[in-house]
Enzyme design. Structure first.
Site, PDB file in Angstrom:
ATOM      1  N   VAL A  46       2.858  -5.064  -6.603  1.00  0.00           N
ATOM      2  CA  VAL A  46       2.891  -6.016  -5.488  1.00  0.00           C
ATOM      3  C   VAL A  46       3.226  -7.417  -6.001  1.00  0.00           C
ATOM      4  O   VAL A  46       3.964  -8.162  -5.357  1.00  0.00           O
ATOM      5  CB  VAL A  46       1.552  -6.024  -4.709  1.00  0.00           C
ATOM      6  CG1 VAL A  46       1.566  -7.082  -3.608  1.00  0.00           C
ATOM      7  CG2 VAL A  46       1.268  -4.650  -4.118  1.00  0.00           C
ATOM      8  N   CYS A  47       2.722  -7.754  -7.168  1.00  0.00           N
ATOM      9  CA  CYS A  47       2.896  -9.100  -7.719  1.00  0.00           C
ATOM     10  C   CYS A  47       4.360  -9.558  -7.766  1.00  0.00           C
ATOM     11  O   CYS A  47       4.663 -10.659  -7.308  1.00  0.00           O
ATOM     12  CB  CYS A  47       2.263  -9.205  -9.103  1.00  0.00           C
ATOM     13  SG  CYS A  47       0.491  -8.852  -9.117  1.00  0.00           S
TER      14      CYS A  47
END
Length: 187
Positions: A46-47
């Site tokens: 997700v980062c």
């Protein structure tokens, strides 16, 4: 616990920006609007979507005079390696702070001790280093640069226009409110 109007704690850390290593301190942050954008770790899932979204909106943050600081408990060396190998992260022009001791993460109350990494936390600081906006989400929930830009514009508007407030869903140029006895019960 960090709250609205909490003041940025002193820090000094190594960072990566624009192909170079540098040292960033709390003194470097003061005097301008800034976003501290905490994320769990480099080389994750997700980062990079969040950090790329910020990079894609960099020009808008720049127009607002906002410095972005991406922060994880990785070292600045890891930030460089990620930047050099990921097309999404390769877009980043803002500063990526290394926080291997978790001192910065702890000062913003986003450090997850048992995991050794930070929660997804977003903090908007005014030029005095005071927190004006906080967003913290769980690890699986990404954040939006567009929504953050709306919050930055609202916070800057309120700071520049004492006595006015921005209602829900406010967008730049929309009507604001002037709190008064006349408004009570009429909104």
């Amino acid at each position: 616990m960090v709250r609205i109007n909490s003041t940025l704690a002193p820090f000094s850390t190594d960072a990566f920006r624009d192909g170079k290593f540098l040292t960033v301190t709390d003194s470097d942050v003061r005097g301008k609007w800034s976003v501290f954008f905490f994320y769990p770790a480099d080389f994750t899932f997700v980062c990079p979507t969040e950090l790329e979204d910020l990079a894609d909106h960099q020009a808008e943050f720049d127009k607002l005079g906002v410095e972005i600081y991406g922060v994880s408990t990785d070292k600045h060396f890891t930030h460089k390696a990620w930047h050099d190998t990921s097309p999404a992260i390769g877009k980043i022009k803002y500063t990526m702070l290394g926080d291997p001791t978790a001192a910065i993460s702890k000062s913003f109350d986003v450090y997850i001790e048992e995991a050794g990494m930070a929660d997804r936390g977003t903090f908007l600081l005014d030029p005095e280093g005071k927190v004006q906006y906080i967003e913290i989400t769980s690890g699986g929930v990404g954040r939006s640069a567009t929504e953050l830009l709306d919050k930055v514009r609202a916070a800057q508007y309120v700071a520049a226009n004492p006595g006015e407030v921005c209602p829900a869903k406010w967008k730049e140029g929309s009507t604001t409110l002037k709190p008064s006895l006349d408004l009570i019960g009429k909104i």
